[in-house]
Design a protein around this motif. Structure first.
Motif, PDB file in Angstrom:
ATOM      1  N   TYR A 158       0.460  -1.226  -0.151  1.00  0.00           N
ATOM      2  CA  TYR A 158       0.318  -0.032  -0.022  1.00  0.00           C
ATOM      3  C   TYR A 158       0.456   1.065   0.278  1.00  0.00           C
ATOM      4  CZ  TYR A 158      -3.278   3.659   1.189  1.00  0.00           C
ATOM      5  OH  TYR A 158      -3.823   4.591   1.406  1.00  0.00           O
ATOM      6  N   ARG A 159       2.257   1.116   0.915  1.00  0.00           N
ATOM      7  CA  ARG A 159       2.398   2.916   0.741  1.00  0.00           C
ATOM      8  C   ARG A 159       3.467   2.988  -0.152  1.00  0.00           C
ATOM      9  NH1 ARG A 159       3.670   2.131   7.585  1.00  0.00           N
ATOM     10  NH2 ARG A 159       1.748   2.696   7.839  1.00  0.00           N
ATOM     11  N   ARG A 160       3.923   1.216  -0.502  1.00  0.00           N
ATOM     12  CA  ARG A 160       5.805   1.616  -1.486  1.00  0.00           C
ATOM     13  C   ARG A 160       4.988   1.809  -3.095  1.00  0.00           C
ATOM     14  NH1 ARG A 160      10.644  -1.433   0.953  1.00  0.00           N
ATOM     15  NH2 ARG A 160      11.197  -0.363  -1.201  1.00  0.00           N
ATOM     16  N   GLY A 161       3.651   1.004  -3.394  1.00  0.00           N
ATOM     17  CA  GLY A 161       3.557   0.690  -4.489  1.00  0.00           C
ATOM     18  C   GLY A 161       3.705  -0.714  -4.897  1.00  0.00           C
ATOM     19  N   SER A 162       3.554  -0.301  -6.658  1.00  0.00           N
ATOM     20  CA  SER A 162       4.186  -2.127  -7.410  1.00  0.00           C
ATOM     21  C   SER A 162       5.311  -2.104  -8.661  1.00  0.00           C
ATOM     22  CB  SER A 162       3.294  -2.428  -7.461  1.00  0.00           C
ATOM     23  OG  SER A 162       3.343  -4.084  -8.102  1.00  0.00           O
ATOM     24  N   TYR A 163       5.883  -3.048  -8.430  1.00  0.00           N
ATOM     25  CA  TYR A 163       7.132  -2.812  -9.554  1.00  0.00           C
ATOM     26  C   TYR A 163       6.669  -3.172 -10.777  1.00  0.00           C
ATOM     27  CZ  TYR A 163       9.565   0.966  -6.134  1.00  0.00           C
ATOM     28  OH  TYR A 163       9.235   2.490  -5.595  1.00  0.00           O
ATOM     29  N   PRO A 164       6.547  -3.269 -11.694  1.00  0.00           N
ATOM     30  CA  PRO A 164       7.361  -4.429 -13.254  1.00  0.00           C
ATOM     31  C   PRO A 164       7.919  -5.399 -11.801  1.00  0.00           C
ATOM     32  CG  PRO A 164       7.139  -2.240 -13.990  1.00  0.00           C
ATOM     33  CD  PRO A 164       7.633  -1.885 -12.582  1.00  0.00           C
ATOM     34  N   GLY A 165       6.848  -7.071 -11.622  1.00  0.00           N
ATOM     35  CA  GLY A 165       7.122  -7.798 -11.926  1.00  0.00           C
ATOM     36  C   GLY A 165       6.726  -8.558 -10.773  1.00  0.00           C
ATOM     37  N   CYS A 166       5.824  -7.490  -9.984  1.00  0.00           N
ATOM     38  CA  CYS A 166       4.860  -7.837  -9.086  1.00  0.00           C
ATOM     39  C   CYS A 166       3.370  -7.543  -9.222  1.00  0.00           C
ATOM     40  CB  CYS A 166       5.187  -7.660  -8.132  1.00  0.00           C
ATOM     41  SG  CYS A 166       5.417  -5.788  -7.224  1.00  0.00           S
ATOM     42  N   HIS A 167       3.039  -6.731 -10.491  1.00  0.00           N
ATOM     43  CA  HIS A 167       2.001  -5.745 -10.131  1.00  0.00           C
ATOM     44  C   HIS A 167       1.031  -6.494 -10.472  1.00  0.00           C
ATOM     45  CE1 HIS A 167       3.606  -2.422 -11.585  1.00  0.00           C
ATOM     46  NE2 HIS A 167       3.697  -2.384 -12.906  1.00  0.00           N
ATOM     47  N   ASP A 168       0.373  -7.799 -10.295  1.00  0.00           N
ATOM     48  CA  ASP A 168      -0.649  -9.299 -10.248  1.00  0.00           C
ATOM     49  C   ASP A 168      -0.456  -9.771  -9.729  1.00  0.00           C
ATOM     50  OD1 ASP A 168      -2.097 -10.561 -11.793  1.00  0.00           O
ATOM     51  OD2 ASP A 168      -1.250 -12.167 -11.193  1.00  0.00           O
ATOM     52  N   ASN A 169       0.632 -10.219  -8.722  1.00  0.00           N
ATOM     53  CA  ASN A 169       0.458 -10.572  -7.197  1.00  0.00           C
ATOM     54  C   ASN A 169      -0.191  -9.197  -6.562  1.00  0.00           C
ATOM     55  OD1 ASN A 169       0.837 -12.500  -7.959  1.00  0.00           O
ATOM     56  ND2 ASN A 169       3.049 -12.459  -7.704  1.00  0.00           N
ATOM     57  N   ALA A 170       0.613  -8.118  -6.647  1.00  0.00           N
ATOM     58  CA  ALA A 170       0.089  -6.667  -5.751  1.00  0.00           C
ATOM     59  C   ALA A 170      -1.364  -6.916  -5.918  1.00  0.00           C
ATOM     60  CB  ALA A 170       0.340  -5.857  -6.245  1.00  0.00           C
ATOM     61  N   VAL A 171      -1.749  -6.071  -7.211  1.00  0.00           N
ATOM     62  CA  VAL A 171      -3.342  -5.242  -7.504  1.00  0.00           C
ATOM     63  C   VAL A 171      -4.038  -7.042  -7.352  1.00  0.00           C
ATOM     64  CG1 VAL A 171      -4.889  -4.615  -9.837  1.00  0.00           C
ATOM     65  CG2 VAL A 171      -2.865  -4.315  -9.497  1.00  0.00           C
ATOM     66  N   PHE A 172      -4.067  -7.833  -7.361  1.00  0.00           N
ATOM     67  CA  PHE A 172      -4.407  -9.132  -6.818  1.00  0.00           C
ATOM     68  C   PHE A 172      -4.384  -8.979  -5.301  1.00  0.00           C
ATOM     69  CE2 PHE A 172      -5.561 -14.053  -7.252  1.00  0.00           C
ATOM     70  CZ  PHE A 172      -6.153 -14.033  -5.857  1.00  0.00           C
ATOM     71  N   ALA A 173      -4.041  -8.918  -4.483  1.00  0.00           N
ATOM     72  CA  ALA A 173      -3.608  -8.900  -3.590  1.00  0.00           C
ATOM     73  C   ALA A 173      -4.641  -8.056  -2.868  1.00  0.00           C
ATOM     74  CB  ALA A 173      -2.367  -8.632  -2.804  1.00  0.00           C
ATOM     75  N   MET A 174      -4.734  -6.402  -2.964  1.00  0.00           N
ATOM     76  CA  MET A 174      -4.972  -4.692  -2.754  1.00  0.00           C
ATOM     77  C   MET A 174      -6.888  -5.654  -2.867  1.00  0.00           C
ATOM     78  SD  MET A 174      -2.961  -3.176  -2.130  1.00  0.00           S
ATOM     79  CE  MET A 174      -4.127  -1.564  -1.751  1.00  0.00           C
ATOM     80  N   VAL A 175      -7.402  -6.216  -4.216  1.00  0.00           N
ATOM     81  CA  VAL A 175      -8.446  -6.568  -4.511  1.00  0.00           C
ATOM     82  C   VAL A 175      -8.855  -7.291  -3.247  1.00  0.00           C
ATOM     83  CG1 VAL A 175      -9.839  -7.578  -5.847  1.00  0.00           C
ATOM     84  CG2 VAL A 175      -8.160  -5.582  -6.633  1.00  0.00           C
ATOM     85  N   ALA A 176      -7.720  -8.775  -3.172  1.00  0.00           N
ATOM     86  CA  ALA A 176      -8.492  -9.050  -1.872  1.00  0.00           C
ATOM     87  C   ALA A 176      -8.561  -9.007  -0.878  1.00  0.00           C
ATOM     88  CB  ALA A 176      -7.576 -10.573  -2.498  1.00  0.00           C
ATOM     89  N   TRP A 177      -7.826  -7.699  -0.732  1.00  0.00           N
ATOM     90  CA  TRP A 177      -7.503  -7.686   0.883  1.00  0.00           C
ATOM     91  C   TRP A 177      -9.127  -6.335   0.842  1.00  0.00           C
ATOM     92  CZ3 TRP A 177      -5.522  -6.602   5.575  1.00  0.00           C
ATOM     93  CH2 TRP A 177      -5.664  -5.547   6.289  1.00  0.00           C
ATOM     94  N   TYR A 178      -9.851  -5.576   0.073  1.00  0.00           N
ATOM     95  CA  TYR A 178     -10.466  -4.952   0.323  1.00  0.00           C
ATOM     96  C   TYR A 178     -11.633  -5.778   0.607  1.00  0.00           C
ATOM     97  CZ  TYR A 178      -7.827  -0.616   0.181  1.00  0.00           C
ATOM     98  OH  TYR A 178      -7.048   0.432  -0.251  1.00  0.00           O
ATOM     99  N   GLU A 179     -12.142  -7.144  -0.771  1.00  0.00           N
ATOM    100  CA  GLU A 179     -13.166  -7.573   0.069  1.00  0.00           C
ATOM    101  C   GLU A 179     -12.931  -8.283   1.139  1.00  0.00           C
ATOM    102  OE1 GLU A 179     -14.873 -11.681   0.465  1.00  0.00           O
ATOM    103  OE2 GLU A 179     -12.578 -11.264   0.237  1.00  0.00           O
ATOM    104  N   MET A 180     -12.120  -8.536   1.018  1.00  0.00           N
ATOM    105  CA  MET A 180     -12.036  -9.630   2.476  1.00  0.00           C
ATOM    106  C   MET A 180     -12.122  -8.598   4.199  1.00  0.00           C
ATOM    107  SD  MET A 180      -9.991  -9.840   5.896  1.00  0.00           S
ATOM    108  CE  MET A 180      -8.119  -8.679   5.091  1.00  0.00           C
ATOM    109  N   VAL A 181     -11.779  -7.207   3.748  1.00  0.00           N
ATOM    110  CA  VAL A 181     -12.387  -6.190   4.846  1.00  0.00           C
ATOM    111  C   VAL A 181     -13.729  -5.547   4.927  1.00  0.00           C
ATOM    112  CG1 VAL A 181      -9.763  -5.936   5.185  1.00  0.00           C
ATOM    113  CG2 VAL A 181     -11.164  -4.326   4.100  1.00  0.00           C
ATOM    114  N   GLY A 182     -14.564  -5.826   4.205  1.00  0.00           N
ATOM    115  CA  GLY A 182     -15.507  -6.088   4.172  1.00  0.00           C
ATOM    116  C   GLY A 182     -16.606  -4.612   2.966  1.00  0.00           C
TER     117      GLY A 182
END
Length: 195
Positions: free
Chosen positions: A109-133
């Protein structure tokens, strides 16, 4: 509006099928729900001392204490200025969970994503917000804001033509309720290599 499913405070199951090794394995879902209700009902009328919560419950046991601890950890209840526990409003809770405070999500969240992990980072952000409701529109808005404000979108490396298109392509993550932890840890490793 944030949802609340009364998860088991140990294994986070939302049914009577607890994970193996859960200390509340065998506990019926209705019993788990009752423990949360015993904690939340008095708080819905206003802030309370923790001892008052214990005394107001028909029976205070390990499940009640675990439910209270879970509600604290998840940010649904917090101490007020006098140290009494209070239930956050939906808007207060939404603001509370909008910024992850523990790793690996905090790093993403604080540092943002970089090429090479964009898919994992965006996946994690979407899943995080779904998990917290958060709802899908709230999740979509938060992830788009994060992509832009963290500098992730400006770093490039995306096939999509806009942050909105990228997030829309991850809606399946939200709808399926995938977990965020594994993807977040993988993304954090790449982010840390960038300084």
């Amino acid at each position: 509006m944030p949802r609340f499913d009364y998860p088991c405070p140990d294994c986070h199951a939302t049914s009577s099928l607890h994970d193996t090794g859960c200390r509340f394995e065998g506990t019926e879902w209705q019993t788990v729900e009752r423990a949360y209700v015993d904690v939340l009902a008095p708080l819905s009328a206003g802030a309370r001392e923790e001892d008052d919560l214990r005394e107001s419950a028909p029976e205070w046991d390990a499940l009640h204490q675990a439910a209270l601890s879970y509600l604290r950890r998840s940010g649904r209840i917090q101490p007020d200025t006098n140290g009494r526990l209070e239930l956050l409003t939906a808007e207060e809770y939404r603001e509370q969970v909008s910024e992850p405070t523990t790793d690996p999500m905090r790093t993403i969240y604080r540092r943002g994503s970089y090429p090479g992990c964009h898919d994992n980072a965006v996946f994690a952000m979407v899943a995080w917000y779904e998990m917290v409701g958060l709802t899908w529109p709230e999740t979509r808005e938060k992830v788009i804001d994060w992509l832009e404000e963290s500098g992730t979108w400006a770093r490039g490396g995306f096939e999509e033509t806009s942050p909105g298109e990228l997030v829309d392509n991850k809606r399946h993550v939200y709808e399926a309720g995938y977990g965020w932890k594994e993807k977040a840890q993988a993304a954090k490793r790449v982010i840390q290599r960038h300084g």
